[in-house]
Design a protein around this motif. Structure first.
Motif, PDB file in Angstrom:
ATOM      1  N   UNK A 100       0.836  -1.209   0.000  1.00  0.00           N
ATOM      2  CA  UNK A 100       0.000   0.000   0.000  1.00  0.00           C
ATOM      3  C   UNK A 100       0.868   1.255   0.000  1.00  0.00           C
ATOM      4  N   UNK A 101       1.905   1.259   0.818  1.00  0.00           N
ATOM      5  CA  UNK A 101       2.765   2.443   0.917  1.00  0.00           C
ATOM      6  C   UNK A 101       3.512   2.708  -0.387  1.00  0.00           C
ATOM      7  N   UNK A 102       4.039   1.645  -1.014  1.00  0.00           N
ATOM      8  CA  UNK A 102       4.781   1.824  -2.262  1.00  0.00           C
ATOM      9  C   UNK A 102       3.844   2.224  -3.393  1.00  0.00           C
ATOM     10  N   UNK A 103       2.662   1.612  -3.443  1.00  0.00           N
ATOM     11  CA  UNK A 103       1.673   2.007  -4.447  1.00  0.00           C
ATOM     12  C   UNK A 103       1.370   3.504  -4.355  1.00  0.00           C
ATOM     13  N   UNK A 104       1.143   3.946  -3.138  1.00  0.00           N
ATOM     14  CA  UNK A 104       0.798   5.354  -2.928  1.00  0.00           C
ATOM     15  C   UNK A 104       1.878   6.265  -3.499  1.00  0.00           C
ATOM     16  N   UNK A 105       3.150   5.944  -3.231  1.00  0.00           N
ATOM     17  CA  UNK A 105       4.244   6.786  -3.706  1.00  0.00           C
ATOM     18  C   UNK A 105       4.370   6.739  -5.233  1.00  0.00           C
ATOM     19  N   UNK A 106       4.295   5.532  -5.805  1.00  0.00           N
ATOM     20  CA  UNK A 106       4.470   5.413  -7.249  1.00  0.00           C
ATOM     21  C   UNK A 106       3.302   6.038  -8.016  1.00  0.00           C
ATOM     22  N   UNK A 107       2.089   5.863  -7.529  1.00  0.00           N
ATOM     23  CA  UNK A 107       0.941   6.449  -8.210  1.00  0.00           C
ATOM     24  C   UNK A 107       0.981   7.979  -8.147  1.00  0.00           C
ATOM     25  N   UNK A 108       1.446   8.521  -7.017  1.00  0.00           N
ATOM     26  CA  UNK A 108       1.587   9.978  -6.919  1.00  0.00           C
ATOM     27  C   UNK A 108       2.574  10.483  -7.970  1.00  0.00           C
ATOM     28  N   UNK A 109       3.675   9.764  -8.162  1.00  0.00           N
ATOM     29  CA  UNK A 109       4.655  10.164  -9.183  1.00  0.00           C
ATOM     30  C   UNK A 109       4.081   9.983 -10.593  1.00  0.00           C
ATOM     31  N   UNK A 110       3.385   8.882 -10.797  1.00  0.00           N
ATOM     32  CA  UNK A 110       2.815   8.622 -12.119  1.00  0.00           C
ATOM     33  C   UNK A 110       1.848   9.725 -12.539  1.00  0.00           C
ATOM     34  N   UNK A 111       1.046  10.186 -11.586  1.00  0.00           N
ATOM     35  CA  UNK A 111       0.093  11.256 -11.883  1.00  0.00           C
ATOM     36  C   UNK A 111       0.823  12.589 -12.037  1.00  0.00           C
ATOM     37  N   UNK A 112       1.689  12.889 -11.081  1.00  0.00           N
ATOM     38  CA  UNK A 112       2.371  14.181 -11.088  1.00  0.00           C
ATOM     39  C   UNK A 112       3.301  14.378 -12.268  1.00  0.00           C
ATOM     40  N   UNK A 113       3.937  13.284 -12.745  1.00  0.00           N
ATOM     41  CA  UNK A 113       4.903  13.392 -13.825  1.00  0.00           C
ATOM     42  C   UNK A 113       4.361  12.909 -15.165  1.00  0.00           C
ATOM     43  N   UNK A 114       3.082  12.542 -15.189  1.00  0.00           N
ATOM     44  CA  UNK A 114       2.446  12.168 -16.443  1.00  0.00           C
ATOM     45  C   UNK A 114       2.945  10.874 -17.054  1.00  0.00           C
ATOM     46  N   UNK A 115       3.345   9.911 -16.211  1.00  0.00           N
ATOM     47  CA  UNK A 115       3.831   8.643 -16.744  1.00  0.00           C
ATOM     48  C   UNK A 115       2.710   7.889 -17.455  1.00  0.00           C
ATOM     49  N   UNK A 116       3.092   7.136 -18.476  1.00  0.00           N
ATOM     50  CA  UNK A 116       2.204   6.124 -19.033  1.00  0.00           C
ATOM     51  C   UNK A 116       2.408   4.848 -18.224  1.00  0.00           C
ATOM     52  N   UNK A 117       1.319   4.114 -17.998  1.00  0.00           N
ATOM     53  CA  UNK A 117       1.359   2.969 -17.089  1.00  0.00           C
ATOM     54  C   UNK A 117       0.952   1.679 -17.803  1.00  0.00           C
ATOM     55  N   UNK A 118       1.756   0.631 -17.568  1.00  0.00           N
ATOM     56  CA  UNK A 118       1.471  -0.698 -18.102  1.00  0.00           C
ATOM     57  C   UNK A 118       1.146  -1.637 -16.947  1.00  0.00           C
ATOM     58  N   UNK A 119       0.075  -2.414 -17.120  1.00  0.00           N
ATOM     59  CA  UNK A 119      -0.338  -3.378 -16.107  1.00  0.00           C
ATOM     60  C   UNK A 119      -0.134  -4.796 -16.644  1.00  0.00           C
ATOM     61  N   UNK A 120       0.424  -5.648 -15.815  1.00  0.00           N
ATOM     62  CA  UNK A 120       0.856  -6.968 -16.253  1.00  0.00           C
ATOM     63  C   UNK A 120      -0.283  -7.924 -16.606  1.00  0.00           C
ATOM     64  N   UNK A 121      -1.479  -7.739 -15.998  1.00  0.00           N
ATOM     65  CA  UNK A 121      -2.576  -8.684 -16.236  1.00  0.00           C
ATOM     66  C   UNK A 121      -3.854  -8.024 -16.749  1.00  0.00           C
ATOM     67  N   UNK A 122      -3.786  -6.773 -17.127  1.00  0.00           N
ATOM     68  CA  UNK A 122      -4.973  -6.041 -17.559  1.00  0.00           C
ATOM     69  C   UNK A 122      -5.376  -6.456 -18.971  1.00  0.00           C
ATOM     70  N   UNK A 123      -6.645  -6.812 -19.200  1.00  0.00           N
ATOM     71  CA  UNK A 123      -7.080  -7.179 -20.548  1.00  0.00           C
ATOM     72  C   UNK A 123      -7.471  -5.984 -21.416  1.00  0.00           C
ATOM     73  N   UNK A 124      -7.469  -4.780 -20.837  1.00  0.00           N
ATOM     74  CA  UNK A 124      -7.903  -3.605 -21.575  1.00  0.00           C
ATOM     75  C   UNK A 124      -6.788  -2.940 -22.360  1.00  0.00           C
ATOM     76  N   UNK A 125      -7.132  -1.834 -23.037  1.00  0.00           N
ATOM     77  CA  UNK A 125      -6.172  -1.087 -23.849  1.00  0.00           C
ATOM     78  C   UNK A 125      -5.082  -0.498 -22.954  1.00  0.00           C
ATOM     79  N   UNK A 126      -3.845  -0.617 -23.408  1.00  0.00           N
ATOM     80  CA  UNK A 126      -2.678  -0.128 -22.679  1.00  0.00           C
ATOM     81  C   UNK A 126      -1.736   0.581 -23.640  1.00  0.00           C
ATOM     82  N   UNK A 127      -0.910   1.517 -23.114  1.00  0.00           N
ATOM     83  CA  UNK A 127      -0.811   1.966 -21.722  1.00  0.00           C
ATOM     84  C   UNK A 127      -1.894   2.986 -21.402  1.00  0.00           C
TER      85      UNK A 127
END
Length: 303
Positions: free
Chosen positions: A256-283
């Protein structure tokens, strides 16, 4: 998802590869399907909440993809993850609902030579990520590649912790080591220019994410684009609520703690995100909603 129309193996077309800072190009390889138990996948999250996003089958399983990344950087080619492979018993494949899963077969099916892979990054050593490191005869599936695993993950796999016995791909790890192709790394390490591994822990002791794109000053159009592959720290967009940990997470509080930090960076820095098991459109790119939750802001077209 409709298995009657969705192909078992797919790859992002070359013309649609995503390019990140430093000219790093990324394509998604869909290497098959599997069906994890929904109760395990969502842990203590009540069914009335997770069932708003995904349906379970008659055996209580949900349909997930085996997503690999094919990354090209400066003449080097990196494969992220290896899927389930084919060393599993038929009974276990049926229980887990696996279709496909062999990364070399998947690459050949989409026109990529497995011998062209220089590095294989394995986020952690569970079967659906590290099961395709070697073939049924015990030979590394990627004959010219170095396999990159966090040292802490390798130590855990070789240890005697009761919870981990039988669920880590220890035998495959040792076969890769015996072939002289294992690269145990410690901490944040550049694999090739613009591709680095970032230890996260949380899901397993030595889980690692993959950072893609070289940081830098950017241009008049804005900062250089970067991307992150979360591994099983955040396996699908369904786990974007940071407290939605899985029963498979060995260290849920840390997750939970690491997710919180990485998601804050992903949003703040505009990262594109890839999910390992997501069946939807990526990134996808993420945003913070008015209620303070994390949601998908934009998705890229593609497989």
């Amino acid at each position: 998802m409709n298995l009657a129309t969705d192909r078992l193996y797919e790859i992002t077309p070359e013309a649609e590869a995503r390019e990140y800072g430093g000219g790093i190009r990324v394509r998604i390889v869909r290497a098959g399907w599997f069906r994890p138990d929904a109760g395990g996948f969502f842990g203590v999250v009540p069914k009335p909440l997770w069932s708003r996003m995904v349906e379970a089958d008659e055996r209580g399983r949900i349909l997930c993809r085996l997503n690999l990344l094919l990354v090209d950087s400066g003449g080097k080619r990196v494969l992220v993850e290896t899927g389930t492979g084919e060393r599993m018993r038929d009974k276990d494949r049926d229980i887990k609902g696996i279709e496909g899963g062999n990364p070399a077969v998947a690459l050949k099916a989409v026109g990529v030579d497995p011998d062209s892979i220089d590095f294989v990054i394995v986020s952690h050593l569970h079967y659906d990520h590290a099961g395709g490191m070697v073939d049924t005869d015990g030979h590394p599936l990627f004959a010219h590649a170095r396999y990159v695993v966090q040292r802490e993950e390798a130590i855990a796999a070789r240890g005697d912790e009761l919870r981990l016995q039988g669920i880590m791909e220890t035998e495959q790890l040792e076969l890769v080591r015996a072939a002289g192709q294992l690269a145990e790394v410690h901490g944040e390490v550049d694999v090739v220019p613009g591709v680095s591994v970032l230890p996260t822990g949380g899901h397993t002791r030595g889980s690692q994410a993959v950072m893609i794109g070289e940081p830098g000053p950017g241009s008049e159009a804005g900062p250089p684009l970067r991307a992150v592959f979360f591994g099983d720290l955040i396996p699908t967009r369904w786990q974007l609520p940071v407290r939605w940990t899985s029963a498979f997470d060995d260290y849920p509080v840390e997750a939970v703690e690491v997710r919180q930090r990485l998601l804050a960076r992903a949003i703040g820095e505009g990262w594109w995100c890839y999910f390992t098991h997501d069946p939807g459109a990526l990134p996808v790119q993420l945003e913070r909603t008015d209620k303070g939750t994390v949601a998908v802001r934009a998705s890229a077209a593609g497989v």
